[in-house]
Design a protein around this motif. Structure first.
Motif, mmCIF file in Angstrom:
data_model
loop_
_atom_site.group_PDB
_atom_site.id
_atom_site.type_symbol
_atom_site.label_atom_id
_atom_site.label_comp_id
_atom_site.label_asym_id
_atom_site.label_seq_id
_atom_site.Cartn_x
_atom_site.Cartn_y
_atom_site.Cartn_z
ATOM 1 N N THR A 429 -12.727 -0.710 15.910
ATOM 2 C CA THR A 429 -13.173 -1.604 16.902
ATOM 3 C C THR A 429 -14.512 -2.331 16.435
ATOM 4 O OG1 THR A 429 -14.958 -0.161 17.898
ATOM 5 C CG2 THR A 429 -12.674 -0.155 18.947
ATOM 6 N N ASP A 430 -14.739 -2.366 14.854
ATOM 7 C CA ASP A 430 -15.933 -3.123 14.382
ATOM 8 C C ASP A 430 -15.813 -3.249 13.031
ATOM 9 O OD1 ASP A 430 -18.308 -4.583 14.182
ATOM 10 O OD2 ASP A 430 -19.567 -2.932 14.616
ATOM 11 N N VAL A 431 -14.658 -4.155 12.570
ATOM 12 C CA VAL A 431 -14.528 -4.638 11.214
ATOM 13 C C VAL A 431 -15.008 -5.868 10.681
ATOM 14 C CG1 VAL A 431 -12.245 -3.350 11.341
ATOM 15 C CG2 VAL A 431 -12.277 -5.820 11.868
ATOM 16 N N ASN A 432 -16.169 -6.013 11.038
ATOM 17 C CA ASN A 432 -16.904 -7.193 10.694
ATOM 18 C C ASN A 432 -17.018 -7.137 9.316
ATOM 19 O OD1 ASN A 432 -17.401 -8.075 13.240
ATOM 20 N ND2 ASN A 432 -19.314 -7.375 13.414
ATOM 21 N N ASP A 433 -17.330 -5.959 8.551
ATOM 22 C CA ASP A 433 -17.598 -5.963 7.235
ATOM 23 C C ASP A 433 -16.524 -5.438 6.375
ATOM 24 O OD1 ASP A 433 -18.892 -6.068 4.740
ATOM 25 O OD2 ASP A 433 -20.576 -4.829 5.179
ATOM 26 N N LEU A 434 -15.668 -6.380 5.845
ATOM 27 C CA LEU A 434 -14.682 -5.909 4.949
ATOM 28 C C LEU A 434 -14.988 -5.311 3.685
ATOM 29 C CD1 LEU A 434 -12.007 -8.524 5.553
ATOM 30 C CD2 LEU A 434 -12.415 -6.683 7.047
ATOM 31 N N SER A 435 -16.205 -5.472 3.195
ATOM 32 C CA SER A 435 -16.669 -4.935 2.044
ATOM 33 C C SER A 435 -16.704 -3.148 2.014
ATOM 34 C CB SER A 435 -18.073 -5.311 1.747
ATOM 35 O OG SER A 435 -19.174 -4.871 2.581
ATOM 36 N N THR A 436 -16.627 -2.969 3.308
ATOM 37 C CA THR A 436 -16.530 -1.403 3.695
ATOM 38 C C THR A 436 -15.320 -0.934 3.554
ATOM 39 O OG1 THR A 436 -16.561 -1.581 6.023
ATOM 40 C CG2 THR A 436 -18.650 -1.498 5.239
ATOM 41 N N ALA A 437 -14.256 -1.534 3.388
ATOM 42 C CA ALA A 437 -12.755 -1.061 3.062
ATOM 43 C C ALA A 437 -12.516 0.020 2.056
ATOM 44 C CB ALA A 437 -12.059 -2.251 2.868
ATOM 45 N N ALA A 438 -11.942 0.758 2.400
ATOM 46 C CA ALA A 438 -11.573 2.199 1.659
ATOM 47 C C ALA A 438 -10.959 1.389 0.292
ATOM 48 C CB ALA A 438 -11.110 3.176 2.117
ATOM 49 N N ILE A 439 -10.057 0.849 0.554
ATOM 50 C CA ILE A 439 -9.350 0.179 -0.594
ATOM 51 C C ILE A 439 -9.414 -1.300 -0.699
ATOM 52 C CG2 ILE A 439 -6.933 0.243 -1.795
ATOM 53 C CD1 ILE A 439 -6.216 2.603 -0.553
ATOM 54 N N PRO A 440 -9.915 -1.780 -1.819
ATOM 55 C CA PRO A 440 -10.035 -3.387 -1.859
ATOM 56 C C PRO A 440 -8.787 -4.163 -1.875
ATOM 57 C CG PRO A 440 -11.351 -2.295 -3.515
ATOM 58 C CD PRO A 440 -10.472 -1.374 -3.129
ATOM 59 N N GLY A 441 -8.751 -5.065 -0.967
ATOM 60 C CA GLY A 441 -7.695 -5.758 -0.681
ATOM 61 C C GLY A 441 -6.380 -5.255 0.291
ATOM 62 N N LEU A 442 -6.695 -3.868 0.740
ATOM 63 C CA LEU A 442 -5.410 -3.437 1.263
ATOM 64 C C LEU A 442 -5.478 -4.080 2.613
ATOM 65 C CD1 LEU A 442 -3.105 -1.517 1.538
ATOM 66 C CD2 LEU A 442 -4.618 0.159 2.099
ATOM 67 N N VAL A 443 -6.450 -4.103 3.392
ATOM 68 C CA VAL A 443 -6.376 -4.502 4.987
ATOM 69 C C VAL A 443 -6.047 -6.014 5.134
ATOM 70 C CG1 VAL A 443 -8.816 -5.198 4.961
ATOM 71 C CG2 VAL A 443 -7.582 -4.378 7.020
ATOM 72 N N GLN A 444 -6.314 -6.944 4.030
ATOM 73 C CA GLN A 444 -6.157 -8.132 3.834
ATOM 74 C C GLN A 444 -4.297 -8.511 3.708
ATOM 75 O OE1 GLN A 444 -8.593 -6.967 2.293
ATOM 76 N NE2 GLN A 444 -10.215 -8.548 1.888
#
Length: 711
Positions: A429-444
């Motif tokens: 519910t709060d994905v403002n900071d994509l730098s916290t993604a567990a795996i770089p580039g995966l969510v994109q």
């Protein structure tokens, strides 16, 4: 050394766009990157190196190691040209452009490459692949929300077809069980209630959501229909989304932002966000898209609508008095009849004269209390208001547009969590900071796949379940708050309340889906569709009498009829109630969780197991507790499972020898064969317990952690 971030222009430091970060490590191997001075249209400068271009943004890495998105529109023409000329290739496994002709296997391979490259870089060994026993149990729980039946597990394990996993996945994703299970997920996310309030029924809206799942309506289409619906739920069921928070459109907007944009702006409804860049004025700018929308009864608009038809509005008191003359109404019942009339007046309407204003207690310098605010989006491209019938339609277009940087990512991130037990970016519910993604580039990449598949949720699920990442054994680890998870396999997690309930049904009944779609609220809800310009006291009396009759016959909208013990056969607690044509176990109605009143009442096993009360988004609980253990150990359901006549005991009785009987118990409950030690312990229990020994083995397995968890 002073951080380079202090040199960022104010628009970059304060804008919520700064949270659309790519992991800085994505650029660590880019040979073309070099530190240089970048200039915005106002002449402000920042020293940084180019990471990549994506859509309408340039991502620059400053000297403090952080990566920031800069809108192309804010950069100078020279810098835009340079960025386009120097844009490095996308990170491995992430395509810069969206492929359109990928096969399912190719798309799954792209996801696996990103996950496996990350694991290799961190020196983490992936979990072992699932064996067939583990796979069939996980797949049934994931797709249809229940454990497989004995015959289903046996058939899959014995199948020698190399493509059997893909075939079973395709079969289950198009089954009634999948509709039931995915509806449960939406019910928790959208806070679905059969009874929204004393005045509002949510049954038609719930049925609409379930039908949308059954027909695999594209997710973006479904969301747009919810956002733009007008009228009442009897004529336009999608209106139930806004009527869910009748008269509280600002609260509804906060939920909308959390659920569909992964952006929690709820704090900004009352004050500037204390930990983020969202301001109260930004919240009201977004809310201005709903400035003319009314979700509580707007009698002025309803009266005007009747006047346009040459009819006059008939108010509650007049109609009740007229009904009382036709047939005297008990004074104690009159308030209920008036509430019935009030309920029929709930419509979603648009009042073009209404506008959104800052609240009376607004205290910031950028506005004054009561000031009219114009609609503005939080990020992305603002819609052209002149192209839409009303501002709400413009909002719906912006929300679901492909160029909205959050919509596709948010739903893809949600479904990844549903499949793996953990999101790539937490919380969902709060994905403002994509730098916290567990795996770089995966969510994109997941967001790009969601758009490539045109928001086909069933196909996106099929993609996730086809990956090697999903078909690995679960990780038995506990993730500390704030820590990331690297996805060597899905996380071990407890079954949801609905999965436990539906799995218990699978062990009791021959067909747990026998009742799906049988309960029809249409007749009940039609009673609320009154034309207030033509309805008479006589018609009101008849409608209310029918309401009472239906409520008595089948529990009406809000429950089931009380158990009539005279209908229960002697010596059998399990029987068909002829009034509702559903199995009953003592007082409980045995139908899938999706077919029960949403949510169930307090004290029901589903609530004891953690089903949400549907007041907050995603509020179901999946932790263990003593009441849960006691409910499974001593509950009526577990008692009946081990009694003659249950599906489990019928399966056991099909075999003559003890060995196959023991195997039948293990395959029915855990979807696997017993180990040598387990087999030995089972034989010992049978020798000691005689005929009841198999029931004792079954009871013991039901109360293991293995039964309660998705392995």
């Amino acid at each position: 050394m002073k951080s380079a971030l202090t040199h960022l222009p104010v628009w970059a430091r304060r804008s919520p766009l700064r949270h659309w970060l790519l992991i800085a490590s994505l650029s660590s191997s880019l040979a073309v990157a070099e530190v240089r001075m970048w200039t915005d249209v106002s002449g402000r400068k920042v020293e940084a190196e180019l990471v990549m271009m994506q859509g309408e943004f340039v991502y620059l890495k400053t000297q403090d190691g952080k990566t920031h998105p800069f809108p192309l529109t804010r950069l100078s023409a020279d810098d835009i040209a340079l960025a386009r000329r120097l844009t490095p290739p996308a990170p491995s496994g992430v395509a810069a452009a969206r492929p359109v002709n990928l096969t399912l296997e190719q798309a799954a391979e792209r996801l696996d490459r990103v996950v496996e490259a990350h694991l290799k870089a961190k020196g983490i060994k992936p979990n072992p692949p699932l064996n067939d026993e583990q796979f069939v149990r996980r797949l049934y729980l994931q797709t249809v929300g229940r454990i497989p039946k004995y015959e289903e597990a046996m058939a899959f394990i014995a199948d020698k077809d190399r493509n059997k996993r893909a075939k079973l996945t395709d079969q289950l994703l198009t089954s009634p069980g999948h509709t039931s299970h995915l509806f449960n997920y939406y019910a928790d996310m959208l806070r679905l209630k059969t009874r929204v309030s004393e005045y509002i029924s949510g049954a038609a809206y719930n049925r609409w959501v379930k039908q949308a799942v059954a027909e695999n309506k594209p997710y973006d289409v479904m969301v747009r229909e919810m956002m733009t619906a007008s009228g009442n739920t009897q004529t336009n069921p999608a209106a139930g989304y806004l009527l869910r928070d009748s008269g509280m459109l600002l609260d509804n907007l906060s939920v909308t932002s959390q659920v569909f944009l992964g952006t929690d702006i709820s704090c900004a409804q009352c004050h500037d966000h204390p930990f983020d860049d969202w301001t109260q004025k930004q919240f009201y700018h977004l809310a201005a898209y709903f400035g003319s929308t009314r979700s509580a009864p707007d009698y002025g608009m309803l009266k005007q609508g009747l006047a346009d038809r040459g009819l006059a509005w008939r108010d509650n008191l007049t109609l009740v008095a007229e009904a009382d003359k036709f047939q005297p109404i008990d004074p104690l019942v009159k308030p209920a009849v008036q509430r019935f009339l009030h309920a029929s007046a709930h419509h979603i309407t648009e009042n073009p004269k209404s506008v959104m204003k800052l609240p009376h207690d607004y205290q910031y310098k950028d506005g004054t209390p009561g000031e009219v605010v114009e609609p503005k989006v939080l990020f992305g491209n603002a819609p052209d208001l002149t192209k839409f019938d009303n501002r709400r339609a413009a909002f719906a277009h912006w929300l679901t547009a492909d160029d909205n940087p959050r919509f596709a990512i948010t739903v893809a991130n949600r479904l990844w969590k549903r499949a793996f037990g953990r999101a790539v970016v937490e919380p969902v519910t709060d994905v403002n900071d994509l730098s916290t993604a567990a795996i770089p580039g995966l969510v994109q990449l997941l967001g790009e796949e969601m758009k490539r598949l045109r928001y086909d949720i069933r196909e996106f699920e099929r993609l996730l379940y086809r990956t090697r990442a999903w078909q690995r054994e679960s990780s038995l680890v506990s993730i500390a708050p704030g820590a990331s998870y690297d996805f060597p396999g899905p996380l071990l997690r407890r079954l949801t309340a609905e999965q436990i309930w539906d799995s218990v049904l699978t062990l009791i009944l021959e067909d747990p889906d026998y009742f799906n779609g049988q309960r029809d609220y249409t007749e009940w809800e039609k009673l609320y569709s009154m034309d207030r310009g033509t309805v008479t006291g006589k018609e009101l009396t008849e409608r209310y009498a029918k309401l009472v009759e239906l409520s008595s016959k089948d529990g009406g909208l809000f429950g089931w009829p009380r158990e009539d013990e005279s209908m229960r056969p002697s010596g059998s607690p399990l029987y068909i109630d002829p009034r509702i044509k559903a199995w009953r176990l003592y007082g409980d109605v045995l139908v899938r969780a999706s077919e029960i009143t949403q949510p169930t009442g307090g004290g029901h096993l589903l609530r004891n197991l953690g089903q949400s009360d549907r007041e907050l988004v995603d509020a179901s609980v999946m932790t263990g507790s003593v009441p849960i253990s006691l409910a499974l150990m001593n509950g009526r359901g577990s008692q009946v499972i081990t009694k003659p006549g249950s599906r489990l005991m019928n399966v056991v009785d099909q075999h003559k020898a003890d060995g196959p009987k023991v195997e039948a118990v293990f395959l029915s409950i855990l979807s696997r064969l017993p180990s040598p030690d387990e087999r030995s312990a089972a034989y010992k229990t049978i020798r000691q317990g005689g005929k009841n020994g198999f029931a004792d083995v079954a009871w013991a397995l039901l109360n293991t952690r293995e039964f309660l968890f998705v392995q």
